[in-house]
Design a protein around this motif. Structure first.
Motif, PDB file in Angstrom:
ATOM      1  N   HIS A   1       0.817  -1.290   0.046  1.00 19.57           N
ATOM      2  CA  HIS A   1       0.214  -0.212   0.109  1.00 19.57           C
ATOM      3  C   HIS A   1       0.817   1.307  -0.152  1.00 19.57           C
ATOM      4  N   ALA A   2       0.335   2.307  -0.578  1.00 20.04           N
ATOM      5  CA  ALA A   2       0.889   3.696  -0.525  1.00 20.04           C
ATOM      6  C   ALA A   2      -0.277   4.630  -0.112  1.00 20.04           C
ATOM      7  N   TYR A   3       0.167   5.741   0.467  1.00 18.73           N
ATOM      8  CA  TYR A   3      -0.665   6.622   1.344  1.00 18.73           C
ATOM      9  C   TYR A   3      -0.562   7.937   0.607  1.00 18.73           C
ATOM     10  N   ILE A   4      -1.383   8.775   0.149  1.00 12.18           N
ATOM     11  CA  ILE A   4      -1.703  10.080  -0.029  1.00 12.18           C
ATOM     12  C   ILE A   4      -2.314  11.004   0.996  1.00 12.18           C
ATOM     13  N   VAL A   5      -1.814  12.195   1.008  1.00 16.62           N
ATOM     14  CA  VAL A   5      -2.326  13.368   1.446  1.00 16.62           C
ATOM     15  C   VAL A   5      -2.972  14.273   0.519  1.00 16.62           C
ATOM     16  N   THR A   6      -4.358  14.764   0.742  1.00 14.83           N
ATOM     17  CA  THR A   6      -4.884  15.511  -0.015  1.00 14.83           C
ATOM     18  C   THR A   6      -5.883  16.580   0.688  1.00 14.83           C
ATOM     19  N   ASN A   7      -6.566  17.356  -0.093  1.00 18.48           N
ATOM     20  CA  ASN A   7      -7.537  18.158   0.757  1.00 18.48           C
ATOM     21  C   ASN A   7      -9.011  17.450   0.948  1.00 18.48           C
ATOM     22  N   ASN A   8      -9.814  17.661   2.133  1.00 20.38           N
ATOM     23  CA  ASN A   8     -10.935  17.183   2.345  1.00 20.38           C
ATOM     24  C   ASN A   8     -11.995  17.511   1.244  1.00 20.38           C
ATOM     25  N   HIS A   9     -11.818  18.765   0.922  1.00 20.31           N
ATOM     26  CA  HIS A   9     -12.959  19.404  -0.015  1.00 20.31           C
ATOM     27  C   HIS A   9     -12.832  18.701  -1.437  1.00 20.31           C
ATOM     28  N   VAL A  10     -11.604  18.086  -1.805  1.00 24.79           N
ATOM     29  CA  VAL A  10     -11.371  17.457  -3.035  1.00 24.79           C
ATOM     30  C   VAL A  10     -12.153  16.020  -2.982  1.00 24.79           C
ATOM     31  N   ILE A  11     -12.089  15.235  -1.939  1.00 30.26           N
ATOM     32  CA  ILE A  11     -12.991  14.060  -1.913  1.00 30.26           C
ATOM     33  C   ILE A  11     -14.069  14.155  -1.154  1.00 30.26           C
ATOM     34  N   GLU A  12     -14.651  15.129  -0.614  1.00 28.54           N
ATOM     35  CA  GLU A  12     -15.859  15.191   0.343  1.00 28.54           C
ATOM     36  C   GLU A  12     -17.117  14.795  -0.600  1.00 28.54           C
ATOM     37  N   GLY A  13     -17.914  13.935  -0.098  1.00 27.57           N
ATOM     38  CA  GLY A  13     -19.092  13.523  -0.626  1.00 27.57           C
ATOM     39  C   GLY A  13     -19.080  12.455  -1.894  1.00 27.57           C
ATOM     40  N   ALA A  14     -17.654  11.904  -1.755  1.00 30.32           N
ATOM     41  CA  ALA A  14     -17.418  11.157  -3.231  1.00 30.32           C
ATOM     42  C   ALA A  14     -17.903   9.656  -2.884  1.00 30.32           C
ATOM     43  N   ASP A  15     -18.483   8.965  -3.714  1.00 33.37           N
ATOM     44  CA  ASP A  15     -18.928   7.570  -3.686  1.00 33.37           C
ATOM     45  C   ASP A  15     -17.861   6.684  -3.912  1.00 33.37           C
ATOM     46  N   SER A  16     -16.730   7.347  -4.545  1.00 34.02           N
ATOM     47  CA  SER A  16     -15.616   6.353  -5.026  1.00 34.02           C
ATOM     48  C   SER A  16     -14.619   7.395  -5.328  1.00 34.02           C
ATOM     49  N   ILE A  17     -13.321   7.007  -5.338  1.00 34.65           N
ATOM     50  CA  ILE A  17     -12.125   7.946  -5.530  1.00 34.65           C
ATOM     51  C   ILE A  17     -11.400   7.195  -6.410  1.00 34.65           C
ATOM     52  N   GLU A  18     -10.962   7.934  -7.527  1.00 30.06           N
ATOM     53  CA  GLU A  18      -9.875   7.541  -8.365  1.00 30.06           C
ATOM     54  C   GLU A  18      -8.627   8.429  -8.401  1.00 30.06           C
ATOM     55  N   VAL A  19      -7.337   7.644  -8.483  1.00 34.95           N
ATOM     56  CA  VAL A  19      -6.382   8.345  -8.384  1.00 34.95           C
ATOM     57  C   VAL A  19      -5.449   7.955  -9.861  1.00 34.95           C
ATOM     58  N   TYR A  20      -4.778   9.200 -10.306  1.00 39.19           N
ATOM     59  CA  TYR A  20      -4.080   9.083 -11.505  1.00 39.19           C
ATOM     60  C   TYR A  20      -2.663   9.217 -11.029  1.00 39.19           C
ATOM     61  N   LEU A  21      -1.809   8.364 -11.418  1.00 42.57           N
ATOM     62  CA  LEU A  21      -0.374   8.443 -11.058  1.00 42.57           C
ATOM     63  C   LEU A  21       0.405   9.136 -12.234  1.00 42.57           C
ATOM     64  N   ALA A  22       1.571   9.667 -11.849  1.00 45.13           N
ATOM     65  CA  ALA A  22       2.021  10.557 -13.004  1.00 45.13           C
ATOM     66  C   ALA A  22       2.345   9.710 -14.190  1.00 45.13           C
ATOM     67  N   ASN A  23       2.451   8.521 -14.303  1.00 46.85           N
ATOM     68  CA  ASN A  23       2.518   7.794 -15.451  1.00 46.85           C
ATOM     69  C   ASN A  23       1.115   7.478 -16.119  1.00 46.85           C
ATOM     70  N   GLU A  24       0.222   8.289 -15.666  1.00 56.23           N
ATOM     71  CA  GLU A  24      -1.064   8.248 -16.189  1.00 56.23           C
ATOM     72  C   GLU A  24      -1.789   6.885 -15.670  1.00 56.23           C
TER      73      GLU A  24
END
Length: 491
Positions: free
Chosen positions: A219-242
């Motif tokens: 596993h790897a862990y990411i810090v972001t803003n709460n307002h970016v993910i607030e209310g999400a039913d699911s979350i997708e992450v795009y790495l630097a290599n797309e």
């Protein structure tokens, strides 16, 4: 008495306007003014190109028509009376020469518009000489030798420390996409869905940024803003290599606007190094890395300086008002940069980009959450999935919001008391109730720290105390000052 009931945890729905201009969070949700992906419209660009080409085509047709009319008018001329043979021969030569010149001029005119369309074959069949032979004439196009035109010199490849630093940090900055399920009533359906699931649709609600700060096994862990993910039913992450991966929400804190995500470490190549934000200086150069306006501009880097330290900005969150301590920078921060990295020239993340002031006539005022502030919150979220804060159990309202006659006649507050918080409610069995605090008491300080607003009270309570601590609260009751001791707990 009619006071607006506000609890330091829940009753904070009423929001105040910011005196210094609106504070916009930098994610791009279209509906909420947040993190919404914007793309360049190719249709618009195509239309402009087509429009220009169409105008040129009309000019070409006009020139061709003009040339043809000139030639036709001369060819259709006929002698009105018979002339001597020598004279006729001379005039016939003239008739051949005149359209020849006109046609050549017309060809030059058409070249002006035709070359714009790529018409480069200028070969024409023109009338010949006295023997009546027809000669083919080709128009020569002059070319400029490469050595006499624009020169492109060999470009040296820069290997500056800044570029090396960017190449090191950028792979640890990711795109974070908030996916929300839209219910059937949000659409005009042309057919009745067979089930609620068939009638729903997942939709990208907004896009922000995030920083990979830890890699542990699978596993790897990411810090972001709460307002970016607030209310999400699911979350997708795009790495630097797309590479796109699904993310799991570990925890979020609305007040400090921070959240922690978990993803698979399979494609994670870099982990960001965090520096000490307490060691920053005004004027120090920094870079902002993130995804302004969405993933189309992922990995964008902007440069600036530290414009100010220990700034306090009052923000309204889904959990209530909060005085946020931030770093001020003039590095460009736009919707979509939320959750991205503010980096020093050593390649260390010293802040999490969060918001900016957006107002007419205001430029270059962005804010980032200091790394030292983020550290405490992120560690709490990793450990418990939430931030555990001390709890008093009172609803509060600033005396600035209460009419003067109420303060004087009902609360009997001395005239020299101009700052404080009225207790509008005391929760049963709470630390405040056990300490003897009552409704309509006016709190003026906590541990000798004066408080004039709910956010100030919260800031001290959440930042300076913890579960089990005792605090001394100074208050007025019916005009008489007294101090009570409160033992804090967690709610």
């Amino acid at each position: 008495m009619d006071f607006t009931n506000r609890n330091e945890h829940d009753d904070l729905e009423e929001k105040k306007p910011n005196e210094h201009g609106p504070i916009n969070e930098t994610s791009s949700d279209e509906a909420n003014g947040e993190y919404r992906s914007h793309k360049i419209n190719p249709t618009y660009l195509s239309y402009q190109g087509y429009h220009e080409l169409n105008s040129a085509q009309k000019d070409k047709e006009t020139y061709e028509q003009s040339a043809q009319e000139s030639v036709d008018s001369i060819i259709l001329e006929k002698p009105t009376e018979r002339e001597p043979a020598e004279s006729r021969t001379s005039k016939e030569k003239s008739r051949w020469v005149t359209p020849l010149v006109t046609a050549l001029l017309s060809a030059v005119i058409v070249l002006g518009s035709g070359s714009y369309f790529g018409f480069v074959d200028l070969t024409g069949i023109l009338p010949g000489g006295e023997d009546g032979t027809v000669k083919s004439v080709e128009t020569a196009v002059a070319k400029v030798d490469d050595k006499d035109g624009l020169q492109i010199d060999e470009t040296s490849v820069s290997t500056s420390d800044t570029i090396k630093m960017i190449n090191k940090v950028s792979p640890a900055v990711v795109g974070v996409v908030n996916i929300q399920k839209m219910s059937p009533e949000n659409y005009y359906n042309y057919g009745l869905p067979t089930s609620e699931e068939e009638g729903s649709q997942n939709k990208e609600s907004g896009t922000g940024s995030g920083v990979i700060f830890k890699k542990d096994g699978d596993h790897a862990y990411i810090v972001t803003n709460n307002h970016v993910i607030e209310g999400a039913d699911s979350i997708e992450v795009y790495l630097a290599n797309e590479t796109k991966v699904e993310a799991k929400l570990i925890g979020a804190d609305a007040l400090t606007d921070l959240a922690v995500l978990e993803i698979s470490s399979e494609n994670v190549k870099e982990v960001a190094e965090f520096g000490d934000s307490d060691k920053l200086s005004v004027g120090q150069e920094v870079l902002a890395i993130g995804n302004p306006l969405g993933l189309d501009f992922s990995g964008s880097v902007t440069q600036g300086i530290i414009s100010g330290l220990q700034r306090t900005v009052t923000v309204s969150t889904s959990a209530g008002e909060w005085d946020m301590d931030v770093i001020q920078t003039d590095a460009a921060i736009n919707p979509g940069n939320s959750g991205g990295a503010l980096v020093n020239l050593s390649g260390q993340v010293i802040g999490i980009n969060s918001m900016k002031i957006s107002s007419d006539g205001v430029e270059g005022i962005g804010f980032a959450i200091p790394s030292q502030e983020a550290k405490t919150i992120v560690n709490d979220l990793l450990a418990d999935g939430s931030v555990q804060r001390a709890y008093v159990g009172v609803g509060l309202q600033s005396i600035a919001e209460i009419p003067q006659y109420v303060l004087e006649r009902q609360l009997k507050l001395p005239a020299d008391v101009t700052n404080g918080l009225v207790v509008t409610q005391v929760e049963a069995e709470s630390p405040a109730a056990q300490a003897g605090i009552e409704a309509y008491d006016v709190i003026v300080s906590i541990d000798d720290t004066e408080v004039s607003s709910l956010s100030e009270f919260r800031k001290y309570l959440y930042s300076q105390t913890k579960n089990g601590d005792t605090v001394k609260i100074k208050l007025y009751r019916d005009g008489v000052v007294k101090t009570v001791t409160v033992t804090l707990t967690e709610k």
